[in-house]
Design a protein around this motif. Structure first.
Motif, PDB file in Angstrom:
ATOM      1  N   ASN A   1      -5.890   6.298  -2.180  1.00  0.00           N
ATOM      2  CA  ASN A   1      -6.270   4.997  -2.280  1.00  0.00           C
ATOM      3  C   ASN A   1      -5.486   5.067  -1.484  1.00  0.00           C
ATOM      4  OD1 ASN A   1      -7.171   4.352  -4.947  1.00  0.00           O
ATOM      5  ND2 ASN A   1      -5.387   4.997  -6.163  1.00  0.00           N
TER       6      ASN A   1
ATOM      7  N   ALA B   1      -6.293   1.780   1.489  1.00  0.00           N
ATOM      8  CA  ALA B   1      -6.530   0.714   1.641  1.00  0.00           C
ATOM      9  C   ALA B   1      -5.269   0.089   1.926  1.00  0.00           C
ATOM     10  CB  ALA B   1      -6.762  -0.062   0.473  1.00  0.00           C
ATOM     11  N   GLU B   2      -4.359   1.614   2.350  1.00  0.00           N
ATOM     12  CA  GLU B   2      -2.441   1.028   2.416  1.00  0.00           C
ATOM     13  C   GLU B   2      -2.402   1.393   4.054  1.00  0.00           C
ATOM     14  OE1 GLU B   2       0.859   2.656   0.145  1.00  0.00           O
ATOM     15  OE2 GLU B   2      -0.749   3.462  -0.984  1.00  0.00           O
TER      16      GLU B   2
ATOM     17  N   LYS C   1      -4.199  -1.476   5.707  1.00  0.00           N
ATOM     18  CA  LYS C   1      -3.348  -2.554   6.083  1.00  0.00           C
ATOM     19  C   LYS C   1      -2.318  -2.350   6.538  1.00  0.00           C
ATOM     20  CE  LYS C   1      -0.203  -5.856   2.797  1.00  0.00           C
ATOM     21  NZ  LYS C   1       0.549  -6.263   1.955  1.00  0.00           N
ATOM     22  N   ILE C   2      -2.031  -1.760   6.766  1.00  0.00           N
ATOM     23  CA  ILE C   2      -0.820  -1.859   8.516  1.00  0.00           C
ATOM     24  C   ILE C   2      -1.890  -1.826   9.460  1.00  0.00           C
ATOM     25  CG2 ILE C   2       0.375   0.188   9.070  1.00  0.00           C
ATOM     26  CD1 ILE C   2       0.916   0.978   6.804  1.00  0.00           C
TER      27      ILE C   2
ATOM     28  N   ASN D   1      -4.737  -3.013   9.994  1.00  0.00           N
ATOM     29  CA  ASN D   1      -5.560  -4.360  10.474  1.00  0.00           C
ATOM     30  C   ASN D   1      -3.976  -5.146  10.714  1.00  0.00           C
ATOM     31  OD1 ASN D   1      -7.479  -4.031   9.041  1.00  0.00           O
ATOM     32  ND2 ASN D   1      -7.246  -4.673   7.426  1.00  0.00           N
TER      33      ASN D   1
END
Lengths: 284, 427
Positions: free
Chosen positions: B387, B390-391, B394-395, B397
Motif C-alpha cells: 500500500n 500509492a502513498e 502521491k508525493i 506526483n
C-alpha cells in the motif's frame, strides 16, 4: 415516571440512532487508534492523530476547503436567498415549477454531475468552445490550480443552489403572512419589508444554510474524483474528505483515515459551536 | 455399557478415517473469460483443471477460491485473520505480496523444487536472502513503441537494441519536428508519469538501491540529468502537446493514430488499439509499429524495460510434508501448461527459460519484440511496497507536477520527495 413513558416511545428512534450512528462512531474511534484495518491491526494509541497534525497534504486539504468555501458559500447563499425571496412574489404554481427546475441538478449524483462537467470543462469542451466563438482563448479549467478551484465552485453552485432555494423558500413560507400585511398597512414598501422584517427573521436560517454549505464543501469528494483525479493540479482541490478517501481506500490505512475523519468531525463541531455562539451574541 | 463404549470408539475412529482427503486451498483473482474461447473460464478454467488433476495425482482435494478484486473480499489478510489462510495464492506482484515474502509466511521454494526452469532475472525479484518466495507465472512487459512509418519517412534506421543514445534521439527529434511530428510523449498530467520516468532510468537513476526499500535512491545526479533531458525534449518542441495536460491514456490514443513518433507502452496497447482506431475511422490503415529500448545516455549499456508479474506464493506451515505438497501445487499452477494458455490467449510473456511461443497472441511482431527486449535490455525491478506504493506515488506526483510547472527546481523537487517519501517508507 416520565422516562418510563418516554423510553418506549423513543426506543425505535434510539435503536436506529445507536445502530446507525453511535455504534459506528465508537468503532471509528477504536479504529483511529489502530494501524491497519478492522481485520488486521496493531494498536498505536494516539499516533495517528499526531501524524495527521503533521501531514502536509491533510492540512493543505483544509486550506483547499477554505478557499472553496470562500468561492462557493457566499455566492451560493446570496444567489439562493435572492432567488427564494424573488419567488415569494409569484403564485404557487410558478413557484413550484421554478423550484423544481432549480432543484433538478441536485437530484443527479455528484458523480454524474462531475462527468457532465468534465466534458463541459475539457480543454476542447463546451465552455472553451463557447469562449472560442467569442474570440477568447481556451482556459485550462482543470489543469491549473485557480481555474480548477473555480471549476469546482461552478459545479457545486450549479448542483447546490436548488437545495438551498427549497430550504429558504420553506423558511420564508413559515413567516406569518400577517406580519407582511401589517407592515404593508403601516406603509412599508416591499423592499423595506424584505430588508427590515424578513431578513432579520431569516438570519438564523441563513446561518444554518451557511453552516451546512461549509460542512458540505469540506465533504465534496466524488465530484473532485471525477473532475480531476489525484486532487487536481498540485492537489489544489483535494478536500479533507477526498484525503480521507485516498488514505482509507487507496493507501489502505483505514486506522489513519479514521483518525483524520474524527478530526474533521471535530472541525465541523467547532463550526457548529461557533454558529451557536454567534446566534447567542446576536441574540437570535 | 462396555459394548456401547466400544461402539462409540469404533465409530469415532471410523469418522476420523473417513474424514476425507487433505484439502488444499488456492486463492486467485476473479474469473476472467478468454474472449477467443467462448464458454471457457479463462485463467480460472485452467487453474481449476490443474487443481483437479493435481488432486487426482496426489490424493488430495484442491479448492480454488476467487478473490473479488473490486470489492476486496476474501483477501489474504482477511483469511489470515480468520485463521484459514489459503495454501497457495496467486495475484499481481507488488501490491499484495510485499509483506508476505519472508520466512514467517512463505515457503522457500528452492528447498522443494528445481527452479532452473524459470528465467533467473525474474526469480531474482522474489529472492530474499537466498530464498525464493514467489514463482512468476505471467510477465506483462512493455517497451518503447516507435512508429516505423515515420522513421522511414525521415530516412532513419532504427539502431540495434542497446545502441540508441539519448543524443541521437535528440537529432532524430529535430528531423521529426521538421516533418511536424513530435518525437515522444512526455506525460506530466497529475505528475511525472511512470512511463516518462524511463528517461530518468536512461541516465542511470534508480528508485531503490540494493533491495533497500526503506529509503528512496532517486535523489541522485543521474536523476537530475534525466530531468534536464526531459526538459530539453519539451523546450525543443520534441514533446507532444503540453506535458501537464497529457497522460498515459493520451499516449496510447495519440501514438496509435500516428500523431506522435514514440512512447513507452505495452504491446497489448498497440496490438489492441491500432485495429480499433482503423475500425473507428481515425486512421485509414494500421500504422507500422516496432518496440525497442528507450534510448540511453552515452556510456550506459541499456535502459531497462518494464514488466510486472503475476506470482504464486505458498503459505508456510509447521508440517514439512504438507509444505512439500503445497510447493508442488504452486509449481503446477505456473507450469508449462498454465503458461501455454496464458501466452497463447492472453498475451502474457512466459517466465520459463528458452520458451517463447509463437502462436496466438504471441505470434505478433510486437510481442516478439518485447519478449526479446526483456532478455536483452533487462527488466526494471518490481518493488514490493504494498500500500505504501500509492502513498509515495502521491508525493512524487504532487512534487513532480510542481517541477513541471517550474515552481520547484529539479534538486528541490528531489530533496523534498526524498524527505517525505522516506517517512512513509520507513514506517
Amino acid at each position: 415516571m416520565k422516562i418510563r413513558v418516554a423510553l418506549p416511545l423513543l426506543a425505535p428512534a434510539l435503536a436506529l440512532w445507536i445502530v446507525l450512528f453511535a455504534a459506528p462512531m465508537v468503532m471509528v474511534g477504536r479504529l483511529s487508534l489502530w494501524n491497519g484495518n478492522l481485520v488486521a491491526h496493531v494498536n498505536v494509541g494516539l499516533r495517528n492523530y499526531v501524524e495527521a497534525l503533521r501531514d502536509s497534504m491533510f492540512l493543505k486539504s483544509f486550506v483547499n476547503a477554505g478557499i472553496l468555501v470562500l468561492l462557493i458559500v457566499p455566492a451560493r447563499t446570496i444567489f439562493s436567498y435572492r432567488t427564494a425571496s424573488m419567488l415569494t412574489g409569484y403564485g404557487e404554481g410558478t413557484r413550484s415549477i421554478m423550484r423544481f427546475v432549480l432543484y433538478l441538478p441536485t437530484l443527479a449524483s455528484g458523480l454524474i454531475m462531475g462527468l457532465i462537467w468534465r466534458w463541459i470543462l475539457a480543454k476542447d469542451g463546451l465552455l472553451n468552445g463557447a469562449l472560442a466563438i467569442a474570440g477568447i482563448e481556451a482556459i485550462p479549467w482543470l489543469f491549473e490550480a485557480w481555474p480548477a478551484r473555480f471549476s469546482v465552485a461552478m459545479v457545486m453552485l450549479a448542483c447546490g443552489v436548488g437545495g438551498d432555494v427549497i430550504v429558504f423558500s420553506m423558511f420564508m413560507a413559515s413567516i406569518p403572512v400577517e406580519l407582511k400585511d401589517q407592515a404593508l398597512v403601516d406603509g412599508c414598501t416591499e423592499r423595506q419589508y424584505r430588508k427590515r422584517i424578513m431578513f432579520p427573521l431569516m438570519v438564523p436560517f441563513i446561518l444554518l444554510v451557511v453552516l451546512l454549505s461549509v460542512s458540505g464543501t469540506m465533504q465534496i469528494w466524488e465530484t473532485i474524483y471525477v473532475l480531476a483525479p489525484e486532487g487536481g493540479p498540485e492537489g489544489s482541490i483535494a478536500t479533507p474528505v477526498y484525503e480521507i478517501f485516498q488514505t482509507a481506500f487507496m493507501f489502505g490505512r483505514q486506522g489513519y483515515a479514521a483518525a483524520k475523519g474524527l478530526m474533521l468531525v471535530a472541525v465541523i463541531a467547532l463550526l457548529l459551536f461557533t454558529k451557536k455562539r454567534l446566534e447567542k451574541t446576536m441574540k437570535l | 455399557m462396555k459394548k456401547v463404549l466400544l461402539f462409540a470408539i469404533i465409530a469415532m475412529i471410523a469418522a476420523v478415517g473417513w474424514s476425507g482427503p487433505l484439502t488444499l486451498t488456492v486463492m486467485t483473482n476473479g474469473v476472467q473469460a478468454f474472449s477467443e474461447w467462448e464458454g471457457f473460464r479463462g485463467y480460472a478454467g485452467v487453474r481449476e483443471k490443474i487443481a483437479a488433476e493435481f488432486g487426482e495425482k496426489y490424493g488430495t482435494k484442491v479448492v480454488v477460491l476467487y478473490r473479488n478484486q473490486a470489492t476486496g473480499s476474501m483477501d489474504v489478510e482477511a483469511l489470515m485473520a480468520a485463521g484459514t489462510p489459503p495454501d497457495v495464492w496467486i495475484d499481481a506482484s507488488g501490491y499484495f505480496f510485499g509483506k508476505y515474502l519472508n520466512e514467517e509466511y512463505a515457503i522457500p521454494f528452492q528447498k522443494y523444487l528445481d527452479l532452473s526452469v524459470f528465467q533467473k532475472a525474474l526469480l531474482d525479484i522474489y529472492t530474499v536472502a537466498g530464498n525464493v518466495y514467489a514463482l512468476p507465472f505471467s510477465n506483462v512487459g512493455g517497451g518503447f513503441a516507435v512508429n516505423k512509418d515515420m522513421l522511414d519517412a525521415v530516412g532513419y534506421t532504427l539502431p540495434e537494441i542497446g545502441k540508441w543514445t539519448t543524443d541521437e534521439f535528440l537529432s532524430l527529434g529535430a528531423k521529426l519536428k521538421a516533418k511536424g511530428w513530435p518525437a515522444t510523449m512526455i506525460m506530466g498530467k497529475g505528475g511525472l508519469n511512470s512511463w516518462t520516468k524511463f528517461w530518468l532510468y536512461a541516465f542511470g537513476a534508480e528508485d531503490y538501491k540494493g533491495g533497500n526499500l526503506s529509503k528512496t535512491a532517486i535523489n541522485s545526479p543521474e536523476t537530475i540529468k534525466g530531468l534536464a533531458y526531459i526538459k530539453k525534449l519539451v523546450d525543443n518542441g520534441f514533446a507532444f502537446g503540453n506535458p501537464i495536460e497529457v497522460n498515459d491514456d493520451d499516449a496510447v490514443e495519440f501514438f496509435t493514430i500516428g500523431k506522435v513518433f514514440s512512447s513507452v507502452m505495452q504491446n497489448g496497447h498497440t496490438d489492441g488499439w491500432i485495429p480499433e482506431q482503423v475500425r473507428l475511422g481515425k486512421i485509414k490503415a494500421p500504422i507500422n509499429v516496432r518496440f525497442t529500448e528507450v534510448p540511453h545516455a552515452a556510456g550506459r549499456e541499456h535502459t531497462p524495460v518494464y514488466g510486472y508479474q503475476t506470482v504464486v506464493v505458498a503459505h508456510k506451515q509447521e508440517d514439512a510434508q504438507k509444505n512439500a505438497l503445497v510447493a508442488k501445487l504452486a509449481y503446477a499452477l505456473v507450469s508449462h501448461e498454465a503458461q501455454f494458455y496464458n501466452t497463447l490467449l492472453a498475451g502474457g510473456f512466459s517466465t520459463l527459460n528458452n520458451w517463447q511461443p509463437k502462436l496466438g497472441t504471441a505470434a505478433s511482431q510486437t510481442y516478439q519484440d518485447v519478449a526479446g527486449l526483456m532478455v536483452t535490455a533487462g527488466l526494471l525491478p518490481i518493488y514490493q511496497l504494498g500500500n505504501k506504493d500509492a502513498e509515495v506515488k502521491k508525493i512524487w506526483n504532487t512534487l513532480s507536477e510542481q517541477w513541471f510547472r517550474g515552481k520547484l527546481t529539479a534538486q528541490a523537487f528531489l530533496n523534498q520527495y526524498e524527505a517525505e517519501a522516506n517517512k512513509v517508507l520507513a514506517r
